[in-house]
Enzyme design. Structure first.
Site, mmCIF file in Angstrom:
data_model
loop_
_atom_site.group_PDB
_atom_site.id
_atom_site.type_symbol
_atom_site.label_atom_id
_atom_site.label_comp_id
_atom_site.label_asym_id
_atom_site.label_seq_id
_atom_site.Cartn_x
_atom_site.Cartn_y
_atom_site.Cartn_z
ATOM 1 C CG LEU A 65 15.736 -17.613 -19.416
ATOM 2 C CD1 LEU A 65 16.398 -17.929 -18.992
ATOM 3 C CD2 LEU A 65 14.674 -18.633 -17.972
ATOM 4 N N PRO A 66 14.960 -13.473 -18.594
ATOM 5 C CG PRO A 66 15.767 -12.606 -15.787
ATOM 6 C CD PRO A 66 15.417 -14.589 -16.707
ATOM 7 C CB THR A 96 12.695 -8.842 -24.879
ATOM 8 O OG1 THR A 96 11.330 -9.102 -24.360
ATOM 9 C CG2 THR A 96 13.743 -7.542 -25.608
ATOM 10 C CE LYS A 171 9.424 -7.241 -26.081
ATOM 11 N NZ LYS A 171 8.339 -6.214 -25.455
ATOM 12 C CE LYS A 246 15.853 -7.123 -21.660
ATOM 13 N NZ LYS A 246 14.949 -8.096 -21.844
HETATM 14 P P1 NAD Z 1 10.790 -12.480 -14.085
HETATM 15 O O1 NAD Z 1 12.481 -11.308 -13.944
HETATM 16 O O2 NAD Z 1 9.533 -11.849 -13.809
HETATM 17 O O3 NAD Z 1 10.475 -13.690 -14.881
HETATM 18 C C1 NAD Z 1 12.421 -14.291 -15.589
HETATM 19 C C2 NAD Z 1 12.339 -15.383 -13.996
HETATM 20 O O4 NAD Z 1 13.718 -16.303 -15.570
HETATM 21 C C3 NAD Z 1 12.273 -15.172 -13.303
HETATM 22 O O5 NAD Z 1 11.696 -16.066 -12.888
HETATM 23 C C4 NAD Z 1 13.860 -16.511 -12.666
HETATM 24 O O6 NAD Z 1 13.971 -16.768 -11.545
HETATM 25 C C5 NAD Z 1 13.575 -17.021 -13.927
HETATM 26 N N1 NAD Z 1 15.017 -17.578 -14.919
HETATM 27 C C6 NAD Z 1 16.295 -16.328 -14.827
HETATM 28 N N2 NAD Z 1 17.838 -16.940 -15.431
HETATM 29 C C7 NAD Z 1 17.256 -19.314 -14.624
HETATM 30 C C8 NAD Z 1 17.705 -19.749 -15.532
HETATM 31 N N3 NAD Z 1 18.907 -19.846 -15.508
HETATM 32 N N4 NAD Z 1 17.042 -21.465 -15.121
HETATM 33 C C9 NAD Z 1 15.453 -20.696 -14.833
HETATM 34 N N5 NAD Z 1 14.630 -19.943 -14.577
HETATM 35 C C10 NAD Z 1 15.027 -19.101 -15.009
HETATM 36 O O7 NAD Z 1 10.656 -10.896 -16.010
HETATM 37 P P2 NAD Z 1 9.294 -11.042 -17.005
HETATM 38 O O8 NAD Z 1 9.046 -10.064 -17.056
HETATM 39 O O9 NAD Z 1 8.744 -12.435 -16.302
HETATM 40 O O10 NAD Z 1 10.364 -10.340 -17.792
HETATM 41 C C11 NAD Z 1 10.948 -12.141 -18.979
HETATM 42 C C12 NAD Z 1 11.443 -11.734 -20.189
HETATM 43 O O11 NAD Z 1 10.485 -10.882 -21.182
HETATM 44 C C13 NAD Z 1 11.901 -10.206 -20.483
HETATM 45 O O12 NAD Z 1 13.262 -10.644 -21.234
HETATM 46 C C14 NAD Z 1 10.955 -9.778 -20.857
HETATM 47 O O13 NAD Z 1 12.227 -8.171 -21.190
HETATM 48 C C15 NAD Z 1 10.201 -9.667 -21.782
HETATM 49 N N6 NAD Z 1 8.922 -9.202 -21.488
HETATM 50 C C16 NAD Z 1 8.311 -8.951 -20.345
HETATM 51 C C17 NAD Z 1 7.293 -8.565 -19.564
HETATM 52 C C18 NAD Z 1 6.951 -7.506 -18.985
HETATM 53 O O14 NAD Z 1 5.814 -7.237 -19.113
HETATM 54 N N7 NAD Z 1 7.360 -8.033 -17.845
HETATM 55 C C19 NAD Z 1 6.839 -7.519 -21.250
HETATM 56 C C20 NAD Z 1 7.339 -8.216 -22.246
HETATM 57 C C21 NAD Z 1 8.228 -8.515 -22.395
#
Ligand code: NAD
Length: 294
Positions: A65-66, A96, A171, A246
């Protein structure tokens, strides 16, 4: 094969879940955005109508999740997901988030006999697709051992940082450095181009010199230098500016708690904040180049 509930199918969760399906696992998936589920269903996963329905009968629960508020909102509280997960289930929380949030949720899980590790990832969407992510785990060593067969299907390097929350601390240190490096790389490339250099030639030179880093080698911020990088796709996909913001905020909070000095992290946080305020929050974080490019 295990029954895995996977919650959160965004930029990272979707390809991570796909790798588990490809490995033969039975996945039940859920996301608040229905369209996010389609790719997984096409690949053979089952869609659940809610997170509660997804975890019914699951041996393993994975969430991606975000931010902290989404994770705490999902798992905690009287009707929180923890009350729907069977004792003994192993939860891999891969988002994260603040280390205090990770510890709070892990503690609540432990009270109910649920095993939980924080397992944030590094490696970007490219690593998620290729199944080469780095997992940085906090929690009991025995729970990490139990999670290993699943983590290995999504990642290549798996580290045990320490007790619950330690994965998040490591992280955040990494991502603070990444934010600084991406801003610094953008500044250097913009300087070279303003002085007549070709961005690709300069990037090749830096990649084989002492300024080389993950951005110059794999994730170049200059459009057209690397076909696969978000910079060459109008900064779509990848790791959003607001997610980087964030993480820099989490680093600043950790610094405050421990009296640590993070001047470069704070400067980077201000740069990404300014960039986000200009309407770029949803773009990939390498778009920070826009602050420097003439
Ligand atoms: P994103 O915003 O693309 O995806 C998050 C998903 O979670 C969304 O589809 C949203 O609808 C869903 N969501 C939110 N609340 C929810 C709930 N209660 N129930 C079900 N679904 C829910 O984000 P992302 O890029 O996939 O990143 C996710 C995590 O990974 C974050 O914490 C980010 O910091 C970390 N991260 C991202 C990357 C990257 O390159 N994108 C790399 C490393 C770590």
């Amino acid at each position: 094969m295990s029954h895995i509930a996977f919650i959160g199918l965004g930029h990272m969760g979707s390809p991570m879940a796909l790798n588990l399906v490809k490995a033969g696992h039975k996945l039940v998936v859920f996301d608040l955005v229905p369209a996010a589920i389609n790719t997984l269903v096409d690949a053979g996963a089952s869609a659940a109508a809610s997170a509660q329905a997804a975890v019914k009968g699951a041996d393993i629960v994975i969430s991606m999740l975000p931010a902290s508020k989404h994770v705490e909102g999902l798992y905690l509280g009287e009707a929180g997901l923890l009350t729907h997960i069977a004792a003994g289930t192993l939860v891999l929380e891969c988002s994260t988030i603040a280390s205090e949030s990770a510890r709070k949720v892990a503690h609540a899980a432990q009270q109910l006999g649920i095993r939980m590790i924080d397992a944030p990832v590094s490696g970007g969407t490219g690593g998620a697709i290729a199944g080469t992510l780095t997992f940085i785990v906090g929690g009991a060593a025995s729970d990490l051992d139990a999670a290993m067969p699943y983590l290995e299907k999504m990642g290549k390097n798996i580290f045990h940082a320490g007790a619950a929350g330690a994965g998040q601390v490591a992280k955040i240190c990494n991502n603070m450095l990444l934010g600084v490096l991406m801003a610094g790389t953008s500044e250097a490339l913009a300087l070279g181009v303003a002085n007549g250099l070709d961005p690709k030639v300069l990037s090749d030179i830096i990649s084989k010199s002492s300024g080389r880093n993950w951005a110059t080698e794999l994730y170049n911020p200059w459009p057209g230098v690397m076909d696969h990088a978000p910079a060459s796709k109008d900064y779509a996909g990848g790791f959003g500016v607001d997610l980087m913001l964030k993480d820099l905020g989490l680093a600043a909070e950790s610094a405050l708690h421990t009296g640590s000095s993070v001047p470069l992290g704070e400067l980077a946080r201000n740069l990404y904040s300014m960039h986000s305020a200009q309407g770029n929050g949803a773009l990939d974080f390498s778009s920070i180049l826009g602050l420097f490019k003439k």
